[in-house]
Design a protein around this motif. Structure first.
Motif, PDB file in Angstrom:
ATOM      1  N   GLU A   1       0.581   7.318   2.966  1.00 42.26           N
ATOM      2  CA  GLU A   1      -0.125   6.369   4.047  1.00 42.26           C
ATOM      3  C   GLU A   1      -1.262   5.840   3.628  1.00 42.26           C
ATOM      4  O   GLU A   1      -1.671   4.454   3.531  1.00 42.26           O
ATOM      5  CB  GLU A   1      -0.200   7.127   5.273  1.00 42.26           C
ATOM      6  CG  GLU A   1      -0.951   6.279   6.459  1.00 42.26           C
ATOM      7  CD  GLU A   1       0.449   5.321   6.701  1.00 42.26           C
ATOM      8  OE1 GLU A   1       0.244   4.233   7.305  1.00 42.26           O
ATOM      9  OE2 GLU A   1       1.740   5.729   6.906  1.00 42.26           O
ATOM     10  N   GLN A   2      -2.170   6.698   2.880  1.00 41.59           N
ATOM     11  CA  GLN A   2      -3.453   6.011   2.153  1.00 41.59           C
ATOM     12  C   GLN A   2      -3.215   5.246   1.076  1.00 41.59           C
ATOM     13  O   GLN A   2      -3.848   4.296   0.956  1.00 41.59           O
ATOM     14  CB  GLN A   2      -4.371   7.457   1.943  1.00 41.59           C
ATOM     15  CG  GLN A   2      -4.919   8.350   3.295  1.00 41.59           C
ATOM     16  CD  GLN A   2      -5.253   9.475   2.719  1.00 41.59           C
ATOM     17  OE1 GLN A   2      -4.676  10.324   1.991  1.00 41.59           O
ATOM     18  NE2 GLN A   2      -6.471   9.859   3.320  1.00 41.59           N
ATOM     19  N   TRP A   3      -2.434   5.505   0.233  1.00 41.10           N
ATOM     20  CA  TRP A   3      -2.136   4.625  -1.018  1.00 41.10           C
ATOM     21  C   TRP A   3      -1.511   3.286  -0.278  1.00 41.10           C
ATOM     22  O   TRP A   3      -1.915   2.357  -0.778  1.00 41.10           O
ATOM     23  CB  TRP A   3      -1.094   5.315  -1.880  1.00 41.10           C
ATOM     24  CG  TRP A   3      -1.391   6.341  -2.693  1.00 41.10           C
ATOM     25  CD1 TRP A   3      -1.167   7.562  -2.614  1.00 41.10           C
ATOM     26  CD2 TRP A   3      -2.496   6.117  -3.724  1.00 41.10           C
ATOM     27  NE1 TRP A   3      -1.702   8.255  -3.562  1.00 41.10           N
ATOM     28  CE2 TRP A   3      -2.607   7.294  -4.358  1.00 41.10           C
ATOM     29  CE3 TRP A   3      -2.908   5.054  -4.384  1.00 41.10           C
ATOM     30  CZ2 TRP A   3      -3.328   7.716  -5.423  1.00 41.10           C
ATOM     31  CZ3 TRP A   3      -3.792   5.257  -5.355  1.00 41.10           C
ATOM     32  CH2 TRP A   3      -4.164   6.716  -6.003  1.00 41.10           C
ATOM     33  N   PHE A   4      -0.614   3.348   0.790  1.00 41.96           N
ATOM     34  CA  PHE A   4      -0.402   2.090   1.473  1.00 41.96           C
ATOM     35  C   PHE A   4      -1.696   1.024   1.807  1.00 41.96           C
ATOM     36  O   PHE A   4      -1.757  -0.166   1.304  1.00 41.96           O
ATOM     37  CB  PHE A   4       0.761   2.402   2.374  1.00 41.96           C
ATOM     38  CG  PHE A   4       1.263   0.978   2.909  1.00 41.96           C
ATOM     39  CD1 PHE A   4       2.363   0.261   2.385  1.00 41.96           C
ATOM     40  CD2 PHE A   4       0.588   0.404   3.993  1.00 41.96           C
ATOM     41  CE1 PHE A   4       2.757  -0.830   3.055  1.00 41.96           C
ATOM     42  CE2 PHE A   4       0.913  -0.747   4.787  1.00 41.96           C
ATOM     43  CZ  PHE A   4       2.063  -1.588   4.152  1.00 41.96           C
ATOM     44  N   ASP A   5      -2.216   1.698   2.522  1.00 43.44           N
ATOM     45  CA  ASP A   5      -3.526   0.925   2.852  1.00 43.44           C
ATOM     46  C   ASP A   5      -4.610   0.706   1.951  1.00 43.44           C
ATOM     47  O   ASP A   5      -5.362  -0.350   2.059  1.00 43.44           O
ATOM     48  CB  ASP A   5      -4.312   2.139   3.858  1.00 43.44           C
ATOM     49  CG  ASP A   5      -3.689   2.338   5.200  1.00 43.44           C
ATOM     50  OD1 ASP A   5      -2.796   1.684   5.530  1.00 43.44           O
ATOM     51  OD2 ASP A   5      -4.022   3.284   5.978  1.00 43.44           O
ATOM     52  N   LYS A   6      -4.355   1.338   0.689  1.00 39.62           N
ATOM     53  CA  LYS A   6      -5.191   0.951  -0.394  1.00 39.62           C
ATOM     54  C   LYS A   6      -4.855  -0.300  -1.191  1.00 39.62           C
ATOM     55  O   LYS A   6      -5.641  -0.920  -1.626  1.00 39.62           O
ATOM     56  CB  LYS A   6      -5.525   2.249  -1.350  1.00 39.62           C
ATOM     57  CG  LYS A   6      -6.250   1.865  -2.833  1.00 39.62           C
ATOM     58  CD  LYS A   6      -6.285   2.978  -3.559  1.00 39.62           C
ATOM     59  CE  LYS A   6      -7.076   2.782  -4.826  1.00 39.62           C
ATOM     60  NZ  LYS A   6      -7.193   3.612  -5.644  1.00 39.62           N
TER      61      LYS A   6
ATOM     62  N   THR B   1      -1.999  -7.119  -0.922  1.00 38.36           N
ATOM     63  CA  THR B   1      -0.894  -7.611  -0.427  1.00 38.36           C
ATOM     64  C   THR B   1      -0.364  -8.519  -1.531  1.00 38.36           C
ATOM     65  O   THR B   1      -0.857  -8.828  -2.636  1.00 38.36           O
ATOM     66  CB  THR B   1      -1.427  -8.805   0.843  1.00 38.36           C
ATOM     67  OG1 THR B   1      -2.189  -9.804  -0.133  1.00 38.36           O
ATOM     68  CG2 THR B   1      -1.977  -8.274   1.913  1.00 38.36           C
TER      69      THR B   1
ATOM     70  N   ARG C   1       8.119   0.469   4.804  1.00 33.34           N
ATOM     71  CA  ARG C   1       6.923  -0.393   4.387  1.00 33.34           C
ATOM     72  C   ARG C   1       7.369   0.150   2.928  1.00 33.34           C
ATOM     73  O   ARG C   1       7.833   0.875   2.575  1.00 33.34           O
ATOM     74  CB  ARG C   1       5.622   0.076   4.504  1.00 33.34           C
ATOM     75  CG  ARG C   1       5.523  -0.514   6.208  1.00 33.34           C
ATOM     76  CD  ARG C   1       4.124   0.181   6.729  1.00 33.34           C
ATOM     77  NE  ARG C   1       4.262   1.648   7.024  1.00 33.34           N
ATOM     78  CZ  ARG C   1       3.386   2.467   6.944  1.00 33.34           C
ATOM     79  NH1 ARG C   1       2.134   2.304   6.896  1.00 33.34           N
ATOM     80  NH2 ARG C   1       3.546   3.909   7.282  1.00 33.34           N
TER      81      ARG C   1
ATOM     82  N   ASP D   1       6.696  -4.622   5.074  1.00 31.98           N
ATOM     83  CA  ASP D   1       5.553  -4.907   4.702  1.00 31.98           C
ATOM     84  C   ASP D   1       5.357  -4.386   3.318  1.00 31.98           C
ATOM     85  O   ASP D   1       5.660  -3.137   3.061  1.00 31.98           O
ATOM     86  CB  ASP D   1       4.358  -4.448   5.487  1.00 31.98           C
ATOM     87  CG  ASP D   1       3.012  -4.966   5.375  1.00 31.98           C
ATOM     88  OD1 ASP D   1       2.847  -5.807   4.854  1.00 31.98           O
ATOM     89  OD2 ASP D   1       2.001  -4.544   6.191  1.00 31.98           O
TER      90      ASP D   1
ATOM     91  N   ARG E   1       2.748  -3.579  -0.204  1.00 32.22           N
ATOM     92  CA  ARG E   1       1.663  -3.523  -0.814  1.00 32.22           C
ATOM     93  C   ARG E   1       1.586  -3.066  -2.280  1.00 32.22           C
ATOM     94  O   ARG E   1       2.392  -2.373  -2.653  1.00 32.22           O
ATOM     95  CB  ARG E   1       0.667  -2.172  -0.243  1.00 32.22           C
ATOM     96  CG  ARG E   1       0.256  -2.657   1.206  1.00 32.22           C
ATOM     97  CD  ARG E   1      -0.834  -3.883   1.445  1.00 32.22           C
ATOM     98  NE  ARG E   1      -1.236  -4.169   2.597  1.00 32.22           N
ATOM     99  CZ  ARG E   1      -0.628  -4.907   3.394  1.00 32.22           C
ATOM    100  NH1 ARG E   1       0.567  -5.658   3.277  1.00 32.22           N
ATOM    101  NH2 ARG E   1      -1.104  -5.031   4.537  1.00 32.22           N
TER     102      ARG E   1
ATOM    103  N   GLY F   1       4.880   7.577   7.083  1.00 27.63           N
ATOM    104  CA  GLY F   1       3.967   7.495   5.863  1.00 27.63           C
ATOM    105  C   GLY F   1       5.090   8.418   4.979  1.00 27.63           C
ATOM    106  O   GLY F   1       4.548   8.840   3.656  1.00 27.63           O
TER     107      GLY F   1
END
Length: 188
Positions: free
Chosen positions: A4-9, A12, A53, A82, A84, A117
């Motif tokens: 989850e943190q990697w995705f947020d990092k 786009t 995601r 989505d 990333r 996540g």
């Protein structure tokens, strides 16, 4: 860090493509030209209902990323996923959790995660048919310590890059591998 943190990092896909310095035009060519088959749209929409995601470990200099990223983005668009992008060379902590054959930092690697996540599927770095093409090309190379190795390797990379850009059959192989993996591992 968890997924989850990697995705947020991650960045786009628009930011990734905008900031590419290698293979940008080739990536955009495939992105503009590849189409998800109409008969697969409904299946891909079912994936979107799973709130998946994608974390894509990539680098813009990578020919396999140049081929696979645009196809992933078309699948993601059809399935409303989505995506990333995480740059491999700046994020070895993540990359080293997804080594090919336990040793190789081969990319791209696509990590599909659910809304919590949790990892649902890992795909990459190549579709099976593309792996065979690359393996066959590599088998023709002289030994690494041979004086002609650098020149022959460069020629091989140029041939593969050209094929990746122009051969829609290769695009279809990547798409089918990705779609089949998603259907078998997420929808079934």
């Amino acid at each position: 860090m968890n997924l989850e943190q990697w995705f947020d990092k991650g960045m786009t896909s628009e930011d990734y493509i905008e900031n590419m310095s290698v293979h940008k035009e080739n990536t955009e060519t495939i992105l503009k030209s590849f189409r998800v088959p109409e008969e697969d749209i409904e299946v891909l929409k079912q994936l979107g209902e799973r709130s998946l995601r994608v974390i894509a470990i990539t680098e813009d200099w990578c020919g396999d990323a140049m081929l696979n990223i645009p196809i992933l983005l078309k699948v993601a668009e059809a399935a409303n996923l989505d995506v990333r992008m995480i740059l491999r060379d700046e994020n070895l902590e993540l990359m080293d959790q997804y080594l090919t054959n336990g040793t190789s930092r081969a990319i791209p690697i696509f990590i599909f995660i659910d809304r919590e996540g949790n990892e649902k599927l890992v795909w990459g770095p190549r579709a099976p048919m593309v792996k065979k093409v690359v393996d066959d090309e590599r088998a023709k190379l002289p030994p690494r310590d041979h004086e002609l190795f650098p020149e022959k390797q460069k020629e091989m990379i140029q041939r593969l890059t050209s094929q990746y850009i122009k051969d829609k059959g290769v695009w279809q192989e990547v798409y089918e591998s990705l779609k089949t993996s998603l259907v078998q591992n997420v929808l079934m």
